[in-house]
Scaffold this motif. Structure first.
Motif, PDB file in Angstrom:
ATOM      1  N   TYR A  63      77.787 -58.910 -73.971  1.00 22.32           N
ATOM      2  CA  TYR A  63      76.421 -59.426 -73.873  1.00 22.32           C
ATOM      3  C   TYR A  63      76.394 -60.943 -74.091  1.00 22.32           C
ATOM      4  N   LEU A  64      77.181 -61.435 -75.053  1.00 24.24           N
ATOM      5  CA  LEU A  64      77.228 -62.890 -75.273  1.00 24.24           C
ATOM      6  C   LEU A  64      77.762 -63.601 -74.023  1.00 24.24           C
ATOM      7  N   ALA A  65      78.766 -63.001 -73.397  1.00 22.92           N
ATOM      8  CA  ALA A  65      79.296 -63.595 -72.160  1.00 22.92           C
ATOM      9  C   ALA A  65      78.257 -63.507 -71.045  1.00 22.92           C
ATOM     10  N   PHE A  66      77.491 -62.427 -71.030  1.00 24.23           N
ATOM     11  CA  PHE A  66      76.457 -62.235 -70.016  1.00 24.23           C
ATOM     12  C   PHE A  66      75.360 -63.302 -70.170  1.00 24.23           C
ATOM     13  N   ILE A  67      74.959 -63.581 -71.394  1.00 24.96           N
ATOM     14  CA  ILE A  67      73.939 -64.615 -71.621  1.00 24.96           C
ATOM     15  C   ILE A  67      74.449 -65.948 -71.100  1.00 24.96           C
ATOM     16  N   ASP A  68      75.710 -66.239 -71.425  1.00 25.89           N
ATOM     17  CA  ASP A  68      76.293 -67.503 -71.023  1.00 25.89           C
ATOM     18  C   ASP A  68      76.272 -67.664 -69.499  1.00 25.89           C
ATOM     19  N   LEU A  69      76.563 -66.559 -68.799  1.00 27.95           N
ATOM     20  CA  LEU A  69      76.590 -66.591 -67.326  1.00 27.95           C
ATOM     21  C   LEU A  69      75.196 -66.718 -66.723  1.00 27.95           C
ATOM     22  N   SER A  70      74.246 -65.997 -67.314  1.00 30.24           N
ATOM     23  CA  SER A  70      72.946 -65.853 -66.659  1.00 30.24           C
ATOM     24  C   SER A  70      71.893 -66.787 -67.240  1.00 30.24           C
ATOM     25  N   LEU A  71      72.306 -67.720 -68.081  1.00 30.48           N
ATOM     26  CA  LEU A  71      71.341 -68.548 -68.803  1.00 30.48           C
ATOM     27  C   LEU A  71      70.362 -69.238 -67.846  1.00 30.48           C
ATOM     28  N   GLY A  72      69.096 -68.986 -68.041  1.00 27.72           N
ATOM     29  CA  GLY A  72      68.054 -69.620 -67.239  1.00 27.72           C
ATOM     30  C   GLY A  72      67.863 -69.022 -65.866  1.00 27.72           C
ATOM     31  N   GLN A  73      68.635 -67.993 -65.531  1.00 27.42           N
ATOM     32  CA  GLN A  73      68.546 -67.372 -64.207  1.00 27.42           C
ATOM     33  C   GLN A  73      67.810 -66.035 -64.303  1.00 27.42           C
ATOM     34  N   PRO A  74      67.148 -65.632 -63.217  1.00 29.12           N
ATOM     35  CA  PRO A  74      66.494 -64.316 -63.256  1.00 29.12           C
ATOM     36  C   PRO A  74      67.531 -63.195 -63.307  1.00 29.12           C
ATOM     37  N   VAL A  75      67.307 -62.251 -64.180  1.00 25.91           N
ATOM     38  CA  VAL A  75      68.190 -61.084 -64.273  1.00 25.91           C
ATOM     39  C   VAL A  75      67.372 -59.843 -63.904  1.00 25.91           C
ATOM     40  N   THR A  76      68.064 -58.857 -63.374  1.00 24.77           N
ATOM     41  CA  THR A  76      67.384 -57.609 -63.024  1.00 24.77           C
ATOM     42  C   THR A  76      67.440 -56.674 -64.229  1.00 24.77           C
ATOM     43  N   VAL A  77      66.269 -56.197 -64.608  1.00 26.96           N
ATOM     44  CA  VAL A  77      66.171 -55.322 -65.768  1.00 26.96           C
ATOM     45  C   VAL A  77      65.831 -53.922 -65.285  1.00 26.96           C
ATOM     46  N   THR A  78      66.611 -52.946 -65.706  1.00 25.33           N
ATOM     47  CA  THR A  78      66.226 -51.549 -65.482  1.00 25.33           C
ATOM     48  C   THR A  78      66.019 -50.974 -66.869  1.00 25.33           C
ATOM     49  N   ASP A  79      64.759 -50.820 -67.250  1.00 29.35           N
ATOM     50  CA  ASP A  79      64.475 -50.530 -68.652  1.00 29.35           C
ATOM     51  C   ASP A  79      64.556 -49.040 -68.963  1.00 29.35           C
ATOM     52  N   HIS A  80      64.229 -48.717 -70.203  1.00 29.43           N
ATOM     53  CA  HIS A  80      64.347 -47.332 -70.665  1.00 29.43           C
ATOM     54  C   HIS A  80      63.204 -46.454 -70.177  1.00 29.43           C
ATOM     55  N   PHE A  81      62.318 -47.027 -69.347  1.00 33.49           N
ATOM     56  CA  PHE A  81      61.311 -46.205 -68.659  1.00 33.49           C
ATOM     57  C   PHE A  81      61.637 -46.122 -67.173  1.00 33.49           C
ATOM     58  N   SER A  82      62.867 -46.490 -66.820  1.00 30.35           N
ATOM     59  CA  SER A  82      63.355 -46.470 -65.441  1.00 30.35           C
ATOM     60  C   SER A  82      62.613 -47.462 -64.546  1.00 30.35           C
ATOM     61  N   ARG A  83      61.929 -48.430 -65.147  1.00 33.84           N
ATOM     62  CA  ARG A  83      61.277 -49.462 -64.337  1.00 33.84           C
ATOM     63  C   ARG A  83      62.302 -50.541 -64.017  1.00 33.84           C
ATOM     64  N   THR A  84      62.263 -51.081 -62.800  1.00 31.65           N
ATOM     65  CA  THR A  84      63.147 -52.185 -62.449  1.00 31.65           C
ATOM     66  C   THR A  84      62.284 -53.421 -62.222  1.00 31.65           C
ATOM     67  N   TRP A  85      62.596 -54.468 -62.946  1.00 33.71           N
ATOM     68  CA  TRP A  85      61.821 -55.695 -62.828  1.00 33.71           C
ATOM     69  C   TRP A  85      62.744 -56.892 -63.070  1.00 33.71           C
ATOM     70  N   THR A  86      62.207 -58.073 -62.843  1.00 30.64           N
ATOM     71  CA  THR A  86      63.004 -59.292 -62.982  1.00 30.64           C
ATOM     72  C   THR A  86      62.520 -60.083 -64.193  1.00 30.64           C
ATOM     73  N   GLY A  87      63.457 -60.588 -64.962  1.00 36.75           N
ATOM     74  CA  GLY A  87      63.078 -61.356 -66.139  1.00 36.75           C
ATOM     75  C   GLY A  87      64.084 -62.444 -66.428  1.00 36.75           C
ATOM     76  N   ILE A  88      63.713 -63.313 -67.356  1.00 38.31           N
ATOM     77  CA  ILE A  88      64.626 -64.377 -67.800  1.00 38.31           C
ATOM     78  C   ILE A  88      64.833 -64.213 -69.305  1.00 38.31           C
ATOM     79  N   ILE A  89      66.079 -64.273 -69.729  1.00 36.12           N
ATOM     80  CA  ILE A  89      66.371 -64.169 -71.163  1.00 36.12           C
ATOM     81  C   ILE A  89      65.888 -65.452 -71.836  1.00 36.12           C
ATOM     82  N   MET A  90      64.938 -65.300 -72.771  1.00 38.02           N
ATOM     83  CA  MET A  90      64.249 -66.471 -73.308  1.00 38.02           C
ATOM     84  C   MET A  90      64.797 -66.994 -74.634  1.00 38.02           C
ATOM     85  N   GLU A  91      65.425 -66.176 -75.408  1.00 38.48           N
ATOM     86  CA  GLU A  91      65.943 -66.682 -76.680  1.00 38.48           C
ATOM     87  C   GLU A  91      67.443 -66.405 -76.745  1.00 38.48           C
TER      88      GLU A  91
END
Lengths: 113, 139
Positions: B86-114
């Motif tokens: 996950y730390l490596a993933f943050i480093d790669l995707s910093l400031g970029q939109p990531v695809t989220v498939t959440d625990h309600f099976s919803r797929t949406w786009t977000g940016i890791i903010m903190e």
């Protein structure tokens, strides 16, 4: 057990500590600022030095804490090796726990060199 | 009171609850267990507020300014290799939109903010599992 050695690279001193059972955290040093444009688009400004920060919390005897204090006083401005990783010491806090008089709890914060 | 998994109370939560949560960026996927310890959503509306000379208070909010949705998930029971990934993933995707498939099976786009949120063990814990918080701005 973990080992801290200093100064890096010409290692002179070494201190051994128990495993950081009370806390073992890592985070990357980075920030994201998000700006929304008038057209609804989003831009991000990032700060990414590609380094990590580590915080470890130990519980040891008072004698070991004093030894560590002396070690940090001597080398806190130098690069150290924490388990083979080159780090700078950032801060430390030492607390005694009232429940166990013979033991103290302390946190060490390191930043990748 | 016993909470039922999936019974969040949000009216816009639809989909099938599942036990995993995924973040994907550039073909790389990180899989977390469902965030059972923390699942908060914050909605804020950007406005401009001014008090005028005649003491009137004016709030400006054009209809095209959408509300901001920020979600905070607290993940626990993470293996150390997942934390490191996950730390490596943050480093790669910093400031970029990531695809989220959440625990309600919803797929949406977000940016890791903190991205500086800590990953690890925060106190005496015999499970030897890690915990972290992921904050995502819903785009």
């Amino acid at each position: 057990m973990v080992v801290i050695e200093a100064p890096y690279p010409g290692l002179v001193s070494r201190i051994e500590l128990p495993a950081p059972d009370l806390g073992d955290e890592t985070n990357i040093i980075a920030s994201v600022n998000l700006h929304e444009m008038a057209d609804g688009s989003v831009r991000t400004i990032i700060r990414q030095p590609r380094k990590k920060q580590h915080r470890y919390t130990f519980k040891t005897t008072e004698a070991k804490a004093r030894e560590l204090n002396a070690f940090l006083a001597a080398y806190s401005d130098k690069i150290m090796l924490y388990q083979g990783r080159a780090v700078y010491s950032e801060q430390e806090s030492i607390e005694s726990s009232p429940e166990e008089r013979d033991f103290v709890t302390f946190s060490l914060k390191f930043r990748d060199a | 009171m016993t909470c039922t998994f999936g019974d969040s109370g949000f009216t816009d939560v639809a989909g099938t609850p599942r036990n995993v949560f995924e973040l994907t960026y550039n073909g790389i996927t990180i899989t977390f267990p469902a965030p059972l310890l923390g699942d908060r959503e914050e909605k804020t509306v950007e406005t401009i507020k001014r008090e005028l000379v005649d003491r009137r208070f004016v709030v400006y909010k054009p209809p095209e300014w959408d509300e901001r949705r920020v979600v905070r998930y607290q993940f626990s029971d993470l293996e150390r290799k997942v934390s490191e990934a996950y730390l490596a993933f943050i480093d790669l995707s910093l400031g970029q939109p990531v695809t989220v498939t959440d625990h309600f099976s919803r797929t949406w786009t977000g940016i890791i903010m903190e991205p500086e949120a800590s990953v690890g063990r925060f106190g005496p814990d015999d499970s030897c599992k890690d915990t972290t918080e992921v904050v995502l701005r819903w785009l």
